[in-house]
Write an enzyme that holds these catalytic residues in place. Structure first.
Site, PDB file in Angstrom:
ATOM      1  N   GLU A 128      20.161  -0.822   2.034  1.00  0.00           N
ATOM      2  CA  GLU A 128      19.963   0.555   2.460  1.00  0.00           C
ATOM      3  C   GLU A 128      18.515   0.957   2.223  1.00  0.00           C
ATOM      4  OE1 GLU A 128      22.102   2.275  -1.544  1.00  0.00           O
ATOM      5  OE2 GLU A 128      23.255   1.378   0.048  1.00  0.00           O
ATOM      6  N   LYS A 179      15.342   2.805   0.708  1.00  0.00           N
ATOM      7  CA  LYS A 179      15.076   3.351  -0.615  1.00  0.00           C
ATOM      8  C   LYS A 179      14.406   4.708  -0.407  1.00  0.00           C
ATOM      9  CE  LYS A 179      13.130   2.145  -5.085  1.00  0.00           C
ATOM     10  NZ  LYS A 179      12.400   3.378  -5.348  1.00  0.00           N
ATOM     11  N   ASP A 202      12.519   8.097  -1.127  1.00  0.00           N
ATOM     12  CA  ASP A 202      11.460   8.463  -2.057  1.00  0.00           C
ATOM     13  C   ASP A 202      11.622   9.925  -2.448  1.00  0.00           C
ATOM     14  OD1 ASP A 202       9.319   8.112  -3.622  1.00  0.00           O
ATOM     15  OD2 ASP A 202       7.834   8.061  -2.019  1.00  0.00           O
ATOM     16  N   TYR A 209      24.347   7.099  -3.071  1.00  0.00           N
ATOM     17  CA  TYR A 209      24.490   5.654  -2.876  1.00  0.00           C
ATOM     18  C   TYR A 209      25.256   4.947  -3.983  1.00  0.00           C
ATOM     19  CZ  TYR A 209      20.286   6.323  -5.671  1.00  0.00           C
ATOM     20  OH  TYR A 209      19.400   6.757  -6.606  1.00  0.00           O
ATOM     21  N   LYS A 269       9.993  -3.251  -1.790  1.00  0.00           N
ATOM     22  CA  LYS A 269       9.148  -2.097  -1.466  1.00  0.00           C
ATOM     23  C   LYS A 269       8.162  -2.384  -0.344  1.00  0.00           C
ATOM     24  CE  LYS A 269       7.969   0.522  -4.885  1.00  0.00           C
ATOM     25  NZ  LYS A 269       8.057   1.906  -5.373  1.00  0.00           N
ATOM     26  N   CYS A 296     -31.289  18.280   3.045  1.00  0.00           N
ATOM     27  CA  CYS A 296     -30.647  17.277   3.888  1.00  0.00           C
ATOM     28  C   CYS A 296     -30.900  15.887   3.311  1.00  0.00           C
ATOM     29  CB  CYS A 296     -31.200  17.354   5.308  1.00  0.00           C
ATOM     30  SG  CYS A 296     -30.613  15.998   6.342  1.00  0.00           S
ATOM     31  N   CYS A 355     -33.274  14.058   6.179  1.00  0.00           N
ATOM     32  CA  CYS A 355     -34.630  14.493   6.564  1.00  0.00           C
ATOM     33  C   CYS A 355     -35.245  15.466   5.577  1.00  0.00           C
ATOM     34  CB  CYS A 355     -34.616  15.102   7.963  1.00  0.00           C
ATOM     35  SG  CYS A 355     -33.858  16.736   8.011  1.00  0.00           S
ATOM     36  N   CYS A 380     -27.719  20.962   8.371  1.00  0.00           N
ATOM     37  CA  CYS A 380     -29.141  20.667   8.454  1.00  0.00           C
ATOM     38  C   CYS A 380     -29.702  21.429   9.665  1.00  0.00           C
ATOM     39  CB  CYS A 380     -29.370  19.162   8.633  1.00  0.00           C
ATOM     40  SG  CYS A 380     -31.111  18.780   8.853  1.00  0.00           S
ATOM     41  N   CYS A 389     -33.349  16.099  13.252  1.00  0.00           N
ATOM     42  CA  CYS A 389     -32.957  15.312  12.072  1.00  0.00           C
ATOM     43  C   CYS A 389     -32.435  13.961  12.557  1.00  0.00           C
ATOM     44  CB  CYS A 389     -31.873  16.047  11.284  1.00  0.00           C
ATOM     45  SG  CYS A 389     -31.140  15.013   9.993  1.00  0.00           S
TER      46      CYS A 389
HETATM   47  S1  IVH Z   1      20.433   2.057  -6.519  1.00  0.00           S
HETATM   48  C1  IVH Z   1      21.540   0.052 -10.266  1.00  0.00           C
HETATM   49  N1  IVH Z   1      19.842   2.830  -4.072  1.00  0.00           N
HETATM   50  O1  IVH Z   1      15.243   4.084  -6.920  1.00  0.00           O
HETATM   51  C2  IVH Z   1      21.107   0.645  -8.994  1.00  0.00           C
HETATM   52  N2  IVH Z   1      18.441   3.521  -5.857  1.00  0.00           N
HETATM   53  O2  IVH Z   1      14.590   2.293  -9.598  1.00  0.00           O
HETATM   54  C3  IVH Z   1      20.287   1.822  -9.202  1.00  0.00           C
HETATM   55  N3  IVH Z   1      16.576   4.952  -5.154  1.00  0.00           N
HETATM   56  O3  IVH Z   1      15.055   6.408  -9.042  1.00  0.00           O
HETATM   57  C4  IVH Z   1      19.761   2.510  -8.056  1.00  0.00           C
HETATM   58  N4  IVH Z   1      17.048   4.977  -3.024  1.00  0.00           N
HETATM   59  O4  IVH Z   1      17.051   6.962  -7.460  1.00  0.00           O
HETATM   60  C5  IVH Z   1      19.489   2.861  -5.380  1.00  0.00           C
HETATM   61  N5  IVH Z   1      19.404   3.476  -1.868  1.00  0.00           N
HETATM   62  C6  IVH Z   1      19.090   3.497  -3.168  1.00  0.00           C
HETATM   63  C7  IVH Z   1      17.973   4.219  -3.626  1.00  0.00           C
HETATM   64  C8  IVH Z   1      17.677   4.204  -4.984  1.00  0.00           C
HETATM   65  C9  IVH Z   1      16.221   5.416  -3.961  1.00  0.00           C
HETATM   66  C10 IVH Z   1      15.859   5.233  -6.418  1.00  0.00           C
HETATM   67  C11 IVH Z   1      16.737   5.633  -7.544  1.00  0.00           C
HETATM   68  C12 IVH Z   1      15.909   5.349  -8.776  1.00  0.00           C
HETATM   69  C13 IVH Z   1      15.091   4.192  -8.315  1.00  0.00           C
HETATM   70  C14 IVH Z   1      15.607   2.937  -8.967  1.00  0.00           C
END
Ligand code: IVH
Length: 686
Positions: free
Chosen positions: A122, A124, A126, A232, A323, A417, A420, A435, A440
C-alpha cells in the site's frame, strides 16, 4: 403521566433514528464518497437533531453526530500508553535492498528464497500516525503515535475529522485501529495561500500542517482544517461474533466494514517481483494522489507468518517501507550570492553544500527576495531544509534552528550592483533592489539570453556562454547587433569552428521571422511574458500599432491591468528602446502577425516519443499530436525530434541524451504546444 412517558420515548427514538440516518449519510459522503442525498436534505436532518438535543439535553451522548466539536480548549495533551506498541518501519530504497528484505523474510520463515510469498502493498502516507480506540462501538480515544509506547491524547481533535466515525458500523467490545491523518494537498495549497495573504506563516509541507492541526489545543481551530484519515492496521482487539482477520487483506476489509477509510490502492500480490512492479506503478502515479505519499509499505500478508517473523528492535520483520528518493534534505547554507537578472532585479541565490535530492545534486537554491529571507529568518552558516517539488529549482524551506552554533551570519543585501558597482535603488512597493544602469553587463547579457530563448526569438546555439563571448569581444552590444554578425567574426572565437559558426549565423537569420507574440516577449517589457505578449499580438497585429496604443487602449484588453499597461507605455516612451526597435527594423526583423501564421498542422514533419506518466492519458496526448500533424513513435531514433517526459521516465531518456534528441517535460511540452498554436484544452480539462 403515561402520555408523557410515551412522548419522551418517541423523542428518544426519533433522536436515535436521526442519528442512525445521519451516521449513514456521513459514511456515504465522507468515507464512500458517494452521497445519496443533497446537502440541503442532510442539513435538514442535522438541524432537526440539533433542535431535539437542545430541547432534551439529557439525551446527548458523546457519539452523537452533533458532538464533533464540543470541548473547550485544553491546557495541554494528556499522555496515553498504547496497549500494544506502535512499531516503526525499517526502510529500503532500491530493488536490491528490497530483495534483501525478502531474503530475511524467507530465512525467518525457513523457506527457500524463491518461495512466492504473498505480500500486501500500500502507499505510505506522509501524515501523522494515530491510533483510535473504540469501545462498544464508540470512539473513546484518539492518540498520536508519540514514541511508539506513549502518545498524546488528541481525542477532541480527532473527533473533528469528518471521515472518522464517532461510532463504528459494528459493535465490538474493543477495537484499536491505526492509520494516518493527512492534510489533502489541494486544501493545503489553498490554506497556505490564505495564510500568506493574511500575513501568517505558511506551513512547510502537508505533513507539518496535519501535525500542527492535530496538535491544536483548541479543537475549534482543528475543526476548521479539512483533515482526512486513512487506516491500515489494528492494535489490540476484542471482537464479538466475528473471527479475527487471518491476513492483512482481511484486516483492511474489516476496517472498511467497520466504517473507516482504508488506505487507497492497497493490493496483495505474490513474490517480490510483483512488489517491485507495484513500487514502479505507485512512483509513476505519485503526483496524482490527492495527498502526499513518500513510498510504499510492504507487509507479509498472512498474519500467521507475521507472528512467526515477529519484531526486532521495535521494527517488524514482516513489514518494510520502500521509500521514494527524498524530496527534502538538510544541508549547509554556505553563502548567498546576489544575481542580477534582465529586469535589473538583484535576487539572492543560496549557495549550498551539494546534496543529493530526488536523484539530482543540488548546489543552489532560490531565496526569492529579501522579504523571504526575513520571513524564514535564515542566516549564512545555517543548516537548512532544502526541498525539491516537481522539476522546479529547489526552495529553502527553513533553517534548522536547533543546529545553530552561534557563528551564523545575517544575510545582508548589497548596496551596490555586484556586477557594475552602480548604487542600487529600491522603489517603494518593489520587493527588489534594482540596478539602475541600463548598460549593466549583467542586465545586457541576461536580456540577450532572453532574446535568444525558445519562448522568444528561439536562436538555437546562442546560450549564455556564447553571449558572454560576443559581449566581451565587443562584437555585439544589443540584440540588433546579432543580425550583422558574420561567420568570419565567429570562427576565431573559443568553441567555434567553421560549421558551428555557420549554424549560428543561420539560426540568427532564421529568427528574423518569428511570430509577433514571440517578438513582443523577446523585448523584455516589464510584466509582459508569453501570455500578455500573445494578448497584445492578437489585439494589435503589429509593433507599430502596439507602440501607438495608450494606457486606456491597453486596459480594455481582458488580462491587462493598469500596472502592465503603464509598463508597456513606459517601454515605448523610452528613447533607447525606440532606437533599438528602429535598429531591429533596419536589420529586417519581420515579426509575423497572428493572421499570417500557418496554424494548420503546425507540427507537421515532427516526430515525438513519449515516456513516463503525464497528467493526461498517453493516448490523448498521441491524438492531440497527430491531429496537429505530428508523428508519434514508440522508440527513439535519429528521426525523433522531441522526447516528451512525464513523471518517472524510462530508459528512453538516456537514449535521447545519447542521440541529442530534445527533451520536454510536461510544462515545457505544454508551452511548446501553445507556441505552436496547438489546442491544449485537454490538459485544462484535468
Ligand atoms: S504500517 C508495523 N502502513 O509509517 C507496521 N505505516 O514507520 C507499522 N505509515 O508513522 C506501520 N503509511 O504511520 C504502515 N500504509 C502504511 C503507512 C504507514 C504511513 C507510517 C506510520 C508510521 C510510519 C512507520
Amino acid at each position: 403521566m403515561i402520555a408523557m412517558d410515551s412522548d419522551i420515548k418517541n423523542i428518544e427514538s426519533e433522536i436515535d433514528r436521526l442519528r442512525e440516518e445521519i451516521r449513514r449519510h456521513n459514511y456515504l459522503y465522507y468515507v464512500k464518497d458517494a452521497p445519496e442525498i443533497s446537502d440541503e436534505q442532510y442539513d435538514a436532518l442535522f438541524d432537526r437533531l440539533v433542535e431535539l438535543e437542545e430541547e432534551n439535553p439529557e439525551f446527548i451522548t458523546p457519539d452523537s453526530p452533533t458532538q464533533r466539536v464540543g470541548a473547550e480548549p485544553s491546557p495541554e495533551f494528556r499522555s496515553v500508553a498504547h496497549t500494544l506498541p506502535m512499531l516503526s518501519l525499517g526502510k529500503v530504497t532500491s530493488v536490491g535492498e528490497f530483495m534483501d528484505f525478502h531474503r530475511r523474510v524467507c530465512d525467518g520463515l525457513r523457506v527457500p528464497v524463491d518461495t512466492s510469498i504473498r505480500y500486501s502493498c500500500e502507499p505510505k502516507l506522509d501524515g501523522l500516525a494515530v491510533e483510535l480506540v473504540y469501545e462498544n462501538g464508540s470512539l473513546v480515544l484518539g492518540a498520536t503515535r508519540g514514541d511508539g509506547f506513549t502518545g498524546e491524547d488528541v481525542t477532541q481533535n480527532i473527533r473533528t475529522v469528518q471521515s472518522i466515525p464517532l461510532k463504528l458500523r459494528e459493535n465490538h467490545p474493543k477495537v484499536e485501529i491505526r492509520g494516518e491523518v493527512i492534510f489533502p494537498l489541494e486544501a493545503f495549497k489553498q490554506m497556505n495561500e490564505n495564510r500568506i495573504a493574511g500575513g501568517e506563516e505558511p506551513f512547510a509541507n502537508p505533513r507539518n500542517a496535519a501535525a500542527g492541526s492535530l496538535r491544536q489545543l483548541d479543537p475549534k481551530i482543528t475543526s476548521g482544517r479539512p483533515l482526512d484519515a486513512y487506516f491500515y492496521g489494528f492494535g489490540s482487539m476484542e471482537l464479538s461474533g466475528r473471527i479475527s482477520p487471518s491476513t492483512h487483506k482481511e484486516e483492511l476489509e474489516l476496517i472498511e466494514e467497520l466504517g473507516l477509510k482504508v488506505v487507497k490502492y492497497a493490493k496483495s500480490m505474490d513474490g517480490p517481483e510483483a512488489v517491485a512492479e507495484y513500487f514502479r506503478e505507485i512512483s509513476e502515479t505519485r503526483e496524482q494522489f490527492p495527498f502526499e505519499i513518500d513510498g510504499i509499505v510492504v507487509k507479509v500478508d498472512k498474519i500467521g507468518y507475521q507472528e512467526i517473523l515477529g519484531e526486532i528492535s521495535r521494527q517488524p520483520r514482516w513489514a518494510i517501507a520502500w521509500k521514494f528518493p527524498a524530496q527534502e534534505k538538510v544541508t549547509l547554507l554556505k553563502d548567498v550570492i546576489w544575481s542580477v537578472g534582465r529586469t535589473a532585479a538583484v535576487t539572492p541565490v543560496a549557495v549550498l553544500e551539494p546534496v543529493e535530492l530526488a536523484g539530482v545534486t543540488v548546489k543552489r537554491a532560490s531565496l526569492h527576495n529579501e522579504d523571504q529571507i526575513a520571513r524564514l529568518g535564515v542566516k549564512i552558516g545555517d543548516k537548512v531544509v532544502v526541498r525539491r517539488a516537481g522539476d522546479v529549482i529547489p526552495d529553502i524551506v527553513k533553517p534548522v534552528a536547533e543546529l545553530r552554533t552561534g557563528g551564523e551570519k545575517d544575510i545582508l543585501p548589497p548596496e551596490k550592483c555586484p556586477v557594475c558597482n552602480s548604487e542600487l535603488v529600491k522603489e517603494p512597493g518593489d520587493v527588489f533592489r534594482r540596478c539602475p544602469n541600463v548598460s549593466c553587463p549583467a542586465v545586457v547579457a541576461e536580456s540577450l539570453a532572453h532574446w535568444a530563448s525558445r519562448s522568444a526569438m528561439d536562436i538555437d546555439g546562442l546560450g549564455p556562454k556564447q553571449i558572454e563571448q560576443l559581449l566581451s569581444e565587443k562584437l555585439i552590444e544589443d540584440p540588433a547587433d546579432l543580425y550583422s554578425l558574420t561567420v568570419e567574426q565567429l570562427v576565431p572565437l573559443d568553441g567555434f569552428a567553421e560549421k558551428s559558426a555557420e549554424n549560428l549565423i543561420k539560426a540568427i537569420e532564421n529568427s528574423k521571422e518569428r511570430p509577433l507574440e514571440k517578438f513582443i516577449n523577446a523585448l523584455g517589457i516589464r510584466h509582459v511574458g508569453e501570455t500578455v505578449a500573445r494578448l497584445l499580438a492578437e489585439r494589435f497585429h503589429s509593433i507599430q500599432a502596439l507602440q501607438n496604443a495608450s494606457e486606456e487602449d491597453l486596459v480594455t484588453i481582458d488580462g491587462i491591468g493598469p500596472e502592465i499597461a503603464k509598463a508597456i507605455t513606459d517601454f515605448f516612451g523610452n528613447e533607447s528602446n525606440i532606437e533599438l526597435l528602429e535598429k531591429l527594423e533596419k536589420a529586417n526583423i519581420r515579426p509575423i502577425p497572428p493572421e499570417e501564421q500557418k496554424s494548420e498542422r503546425p507540427l507537421r514533419n515532427l516526430t515525438f516519443v513519449i515516456t513516463g506518466t503525464l497528467s493526461i492519458p498517453r493516448n490523448e496526448v498521441k491524438r492531440l499530436l497527430e491531429a496537429a500533424g505530428a508523428k508519434v513513435a514508440n522508440t527513439i531514433s535519429g528521426n525523433t525530434d522531441y522526447l516528451v517526459c512525464g513523471v518517472s521516465p524510462g530508459s528512453k531518456i538516456t537514449k535521447a541524451e545519447k542521440l541529442g534528441v530534445k527533451k520536454l517535460n510536461e510544462e515545457e511540452f505544454k508551452r511548446f504546444l501553445l507556441e505552436k498554436k496547438v489546442d491544449t484544452s485537454v490538459f485544462e480539462a484535468e
